[in-house]
Each structure stands twice: as C-alpha cells, then as structure tokens.
Design a protein around this motif. Structure first.
Motif, PDB file in Angstrom:
ATOM      1  N   ALA A   1       7.405  17.939  10.145  1.00 10.51           N
ATOM      2  CA  ALA A   1       6.206  17.117  10.338  1.00 10.51           C
ATOM      3  C   ALA A   1       4.968  17.982  10.513  1.00 10.51           C
ATOM      4  O   ALA A   1       3.888  17.649  10.002  1.00 10.51           O
ATOM      5  N   ILE A   2       5.108  19.118  11.206  1.00 14.80           N
ATOM      6  CA  ILE A   2       3.965  20.021  11.391  1.00 14.80           C
ATOM      7  C   ILE A   2       3.493  20.551  10.046  1.00 14.80           C
ATOM      8  O   ILE A   2       2.285  20.597   9.761  1.00 14.80           O
ATOM      9  N   ALA A   3       4.437  20.966   9.200  1.00 10.83           N
ATOM     10  CA  ALA A   3       4.073  21.485   7.878  1.00 10.83           C
ATOM     11  C   ALA A   3       3.324  20.438   7.072  1.00 10.83           C
ATOM     12  O   ALA A   3       2.322  20.733   6.397  1.00 10.83           O
ATOM     13  N   VAL A   4       3.789  19.190   7.158  1.00 15.15           N
ATOM     14  CA  VAL A   4       3.126  18.098   6.437  1.00 15.15           C
ATOM     15  C   VAL A   4       1.735  17.851   7.017  1.00 15.15           C
ATOM     16  O   VAL A   4       0.761  17.623   6.279  1.00 15.15           O
ATOM     17  N   MET A   5       1.609  17.929   8.333  1.00 12.73           N
ATOM     18  CA  MET A   5       0.322  17.689   8.985  1.00 12.73           C
ATOM     19  C   MET A   5      -0.745  18.661   8.492  1.00 12.73           C
ATOM     20  O   MET A   5      -1.877  18.270   8.222  1.00 12.73           O
ATOM     21  N   PHE A   6      -0.366  19.935   8.368  1.00 13.32           N
ATOM     22  CA  PHE A   6      -1.329  20.931   7.900  1.00 13.32           C
ATOM     23  C   PHE A   6      -1.794  20.615   6.484  1.00 13.32           C
ATOM     24  O   PHE A   6      -2.973  20.772   6.158  1.00 13.32           O
ATOM     25  N   THR A   7      -0.876  20.164   5.649  1.00 17.53           N
ATOM     26  CA  THR A   7      -1.240  19.848   4.264  1.00 17.53           C
ATOM     27  C   THR A   7      -2.128  18.611   4.201  1.00 17.53           C
ATOM     28  O   THR A   7      -3.169  18.606   3.533  1.00 17.53           O
ATOM     29  N   VAL A   8      -1.742  17.572   4.919  1.00 12.47           N
ATOM     30  CA  VAL A   8      -2.488  16.310   4.891  1.00 12.47           C
ATOM     31  C   VAL A   8      -3.897  16.496   5.446  1.00 12.47           C
ATOM     32  O   VAL A   8      -4.861  15.883   4.958  1.00 12.47           O
ATOM     33  N   ALA A   9      -4.034  17.342   6.462  1.00 12.72           N
ATOM     34  CA  ALA A   9      -5.343  17.549   7.093  1.00 12.72           C
ATOM     35  C   ALA A   9      -6.333  18.238   6.164  1.00 12.72           C
ATOM     36  O   ALA A   9      -7.545  18.086   6.323  1.00 12.72           O
ATOM     37  N   THR A  10      -5.814  18.999   5.192  1.00  9.92           N
ATOM     38  CA  THR A  10      -6.714  19.774   4.328  1.00  9.92           C
ATOM     39  C   THR A  10      -6.750  19.278   2.883  1.00  9.92           C
ATOM     40  O   THR A  10      -7.591  19.723   2.107  1.00  9.92           O
ATOM     41  N   ASP A  11      -5.843  18.371   2.527  1.00  9.69           N
ATOM     42  CA  ASP A  11      -5.773  17.872   1.150  1.00  9.69           C
ATOM     43  C   ASP A  11      -5.926  16.362   1.135  1.00  9.69           C
ATOM     44  O   ASP A  11      -4.978  15.634   1.442  1.00  9.69           O
ATOM     45  N   PRO A  12      -7.102  15.850   0.781  1.00 10.46           N
ATOM     46  CA  PRO A  12      -7.331  14.401   0.771  1.00 10.46           C
ATOM     47  C   PRO A  12      -6.399  13.643  -0.160  1.00 10.46           C
ATOM     48  O   PRO A  12      -6.171  12.443   0.024  1.00 10.46           O
ATOM     49  N   ALA A  13      -5.854  14.337  -1.154  1.00 12.59           N
ATOM     50  CA  ALA A  13      -4.984  13.668  -2.123  1.00 12.59           C
ATOM     51  C   ALA A  13      -3.530  13.608  -1.657  1.00 12.59           C
ATOM     52  O   ALA A  13      -2.708  12.915  -2.265  1.00 12.59           O
ATOM     53  N   ALA A  14      -3.192  14.333  -0.593  1.00 10.18           N
ATOM     54  CA  ALA A  14      -1.809  14.371  -0.120  1.00 10.18           C
ATOM     55  C   ALA A  14      -1.405  13.022   0.471  1.00 10.18           C
ATOM     56  O   ALA A  14      -2.159  12.417   1.234  1.00 10.18           O
ATOM     57  N   ASP A  15      -0.228  12.564   0.113  1.00  9.39           N
ATOM     58  CA  ASP A  15       0.275  11.288   0.617  1.00  9.39           C
ATOM     59  C   ASP A  15       1.185  11.545   1.817  1.00  9.39           C
ATOM     60  O   ASP A  15       2.258  12.137   1.671  1.00  9.39           O
ATOM     61  N   LEU A  16       0.754  11.102   2.999  1.00  9.14           N
ATOM     62  CA  LEU A  16       1.465  11.395   4.234  1.00  9.14           C
ATOM     63  C   LEU A  16       2.892  10.866   4.204  1.00  9.14           C
ATOM     64  O   LEU A  16       3.839  11.586   4.525  1.00  9.14           O
TER      65      LEU A  16
ATOM     66  N   ALA B   1      18.180   7.129   8.935  1.00  9.06           N
ATOM     67  CA  ALA B   1      17.571   6.197   9.888  1.00  9.06           C
ATOM     68  C   ALA B   1      16.173   6.653  10.282  1.00  9.06           C
ATOM     69  O   ALA B   1      15.246   5.849  10.426  1.00  9.06           O
ATOM     70  N   ILE B   2      16.016   7.966  10.455  1.00 10.28           N
ATOM     71  CA  ILE B   2      14.704   8.516  10.786  1.00 10.28           C
ATOM     72  C   ILE B   2      13.743   8.312   9.624  1.00 10.28           C
ATOM     73  O   ILE B   2      12.591   7.898   9.805  1.00 10.28           O
ATOM     74  N   ARG B   3      14.198   8.602   8.410  1.00  6.82           N
ATOM     75  CA  ARG B   3      13.334   8.445   7.238  1.00  6.82           C
ATOM     76  C   ARG B   3      12.883   6.997   7.076  1.00  6.82           C
ATOM     77  O   ARG B   3      11.701   6.724   6.841  1.00  6.82           O
ATOM     78  N   THR B   4      13.831   6.084   7.219  1.00  5.63           N
ATOM     79  CA  THR B   4      13.495   4.665   7.082  1.00  5.63           C
ATOM     80  C   THR B   4      12.511   4.228   8.158  1.00  5.63           C
ATOM     81  O   THR B   4      11.551   3.506   7.886  1.00  5.63           O
ATOM     82  N   SER B   5      12.741   4.683   9.378  1.00  7.13           N
ATOM     83  CA  SER B   5      11.884   4.277  10.495  1.00  7.13           C
ATOM     84  C   SER B   5      10.468   4.809  10.330  1.00  7.13           C
ATOM     85  O   SER B   5       9.486   4.081  10.531  1.00  7.13           O
ATOM     86  N   LEU B   6      10.347   6.089   9.956  1.00  3.70           N
ATOM     87  CA  LEU B   6       9.022   6.666   9.773  1.00  3.70           C
ATOM     88  C   LEU B   6       8.275   5.994   8.623  1.00  3.70           C
ATOM     89  O   LEU B   6       7.083   5.691   8.734  1.00  3.70           O
ATOM     90  N   THR B   7       8.987   5.757   7.525  1.00  2.00           N
ATOM     91  CA  THR B   7       8.355   5.083   6.383  1.00  2.00           C
ATOM     92  C   THR B   7       7.890   3.681   6.761  1.00  2.00           C
ATOM     93  O   THR B   7       6.801   3.250   6.376  1.00  2.00           O
ATOM     94  N   THR B   8       8.710   2.995   7.543  1.00  2.00           N
ATOM     95  CA  THR B   8       8.364   1.634   7.975  1.00  2.00           C
ATOM     96  C   THR B   8       7.127   1.634   8.869  1.00  2.00           C
ATOM     97  O   THR B   8       6.186   0.860   8.665  1.00  2.00           O
ATOM     98  N   VAL B   9       7.121   2.520   9.867  1.00  2.00           N
ATOM     99  CA  VAL B   9       6.011   2.556  10.824  1.00  2.00           C
ATOM    100  C   VAL B   9       4.715   3.000  10.140  1.00  2.00           C
ATOM    101  O   VAL B   9       3.659   2.361  10.288  1.00  2.00           O
ATOM    102  N   LEU B  10       4.781   4.083   9.385  1.00  2.00           N
ATOM    103  CA  LEU B  10       3.576   4.577   8.724  1.00  2.00           C
ATOM    104  C   LEU B  10       3.096   3.602   7.650  1.00  2.00           C
ATOM    105  O   LEU B  10       1.902   3.542   7.348  1.00  2.00           O
ATOM    106  N   GLY B  11       4.037   2.843   7.097  1.00  2.00           N
ATOM    107  CA  GLY B  11       3.665   1.866   6.080  1.00  2.00           C
ATOM    108  C   GLY B  11       2.863   0.698   6.629  1.00  2.00           C
ATOM    109  O   GLY B  11       2.246  -0.046   5.864  1.00  2.00           O
TER     110      GLY B  11
END
Length: 203
Positions: free
Chosen positions: A171-186, A95-105
């Motif tokens: 989410a924090i781990a992903v944030m660090f990657t996304v902030a420094t890698d323009p190619a990373a898909d959030l 449910a969390i995965r679906t919700s986050l994907t929906t909102v960020l989408g």
C-alpha cells in the motif's frame, strides 16, 4: 433483560453520525484550501476553525491536532466491517482484495481527489510523514488482528504478521505512485499489488 431502545433511537444515532461526518468534511475541506493557499506549516488551527465557522474547541473535538485533520482515516472501520462479512471459504488475500476494492469503490470522484491531495500533502511535510509511520504501524496491527481472527491463528503468528506487513508495504508503494501520478488508478494498482502477494505467502 436490557431495556428496549426507544423507537427512532437508531435513526437518531445515524443522524448524529451523518452530522458529525459532514462537519469533519467541512473542516477538512477548509483546511486543505488554506494549506494550498498558505502552506501547511503557516496555517494555524485558529484559521481553520474560522474558515469552517466553528470555535477552536469544537474543532479539537473532531480533530485533536492539526496533523489529525490530514491523517484522520475514516475508511478503516468500513474496511473491517466489509472484511468480516466476506465468505468464510474465501482466502485471506482474496478477502482483503475484495474488501479494499469494495470500500474504495464507494468513494466519489471528489473523495478520491481529496485522498490524492492528502497523500501528496503527507509526503511533502516531514512531520506528517513521521505521523504516517505511526499510523502505518497501527494499520499493521489492525490488519494482523483481523487476519488472525479469519485464519484462526494468533495475531502475532509470524505468517500473519508477515502478510499484514507485506500488504501495508504494498500500500505504501502504491501511495507514493498515486500521490505523484494523476493518471494512476488507486483501486487497480492496490488490487494488483496485493494480488501479487498471493503466490508469495500461503495464507
């Protein structure tokens, strides 16, 4: 019986919300431009207000502090609404995965680019990094409350708190990657990171 709302009242509320969101975006866009040009610390609230063609007092009604211009997150209420609408038979993590994907989408390319810039700014300014910790602590509590409602357990149940903390940690781990890698898909990275928790926690 409460009095009936006058016709068009809901529409009026919607218009006010859209106007408020537009002003908030204009303030944030101008602030980010100034932060890029002069640096976060060197930019004053007065300069941001002048760039947005509003008074300082008006700016403070939208963002109580300069840090709030960067830290303000309008996605939490959207996530809660979508999460609560997930089918009851769907497990907590799916449910969390679906919700986050929906909102960020729902984010446009411009919105996604802004999120990346905000993340990079937060991680580069010590005061903002400290504010982020406070915000993340609030995020754990928010998520624990919602998980408690969904699973029928208390929000302070160890398993519920562990899952909420693990998701925020992912989410924090992903944030660090996304902030420094323009190619990373959030969306993809966040979905994969939270999906990896499914086998580790039984909720």
């Amino acid at each position: 019986m409460p009095p009936a709302q006058p016709p068009g009242d809901a529409t009026g509320t919607g218009l006010r919300q859209r106007k408020r969101a537009k002003v908030r975006k204009e303030i944030q866009d101008n602030a980010l431009r100034l932060f890029r040009e002069h640096g976060y610390e060197a930019t004053t609230v007065q300069q941001v207000a002048e760039a947005a063609v509003i008074s300082e007092s008006t700016l403070y009604r939208y963002f109580p502090t300069k840090a709030d211009i960067v830290m303000s997150d309008d996605l939490d209420p959207m996530f809660v609404e979508v999460f609560r609408a997930q089918p009851a038979e769907l497990g907590a993590v799916p449910a969390i995965r679906t919700s986050l994907t929906t909102v960020l989408g729902t984010l446009s390319e411009e919105d996604t680019a802004r999120q990346r810039e905000l993340l990079a700014l937060i991680l580069s300014v010590p005061d903002l990094r400290a504010s982020m910790l406070d915000q993340l602590a609030g995020g754990i509590q928010l998520l624990a409350d919602e998980l408690g409602l969904r699973t029928g357990r208390p929000a302070d149940d160890p398993a519920v708190r562990a899952l909420a903390g693990a998701i925020i940690g992912a989410a924090i781990a992903v944030m660090f990657t996304v902030a420094t890698d323009p190619a990373a898909d959030l969306i993809t990275m966040l979905d994969e990171a939270i999906g990896a928790l499914s086998d580790a926690l039984n909720l």
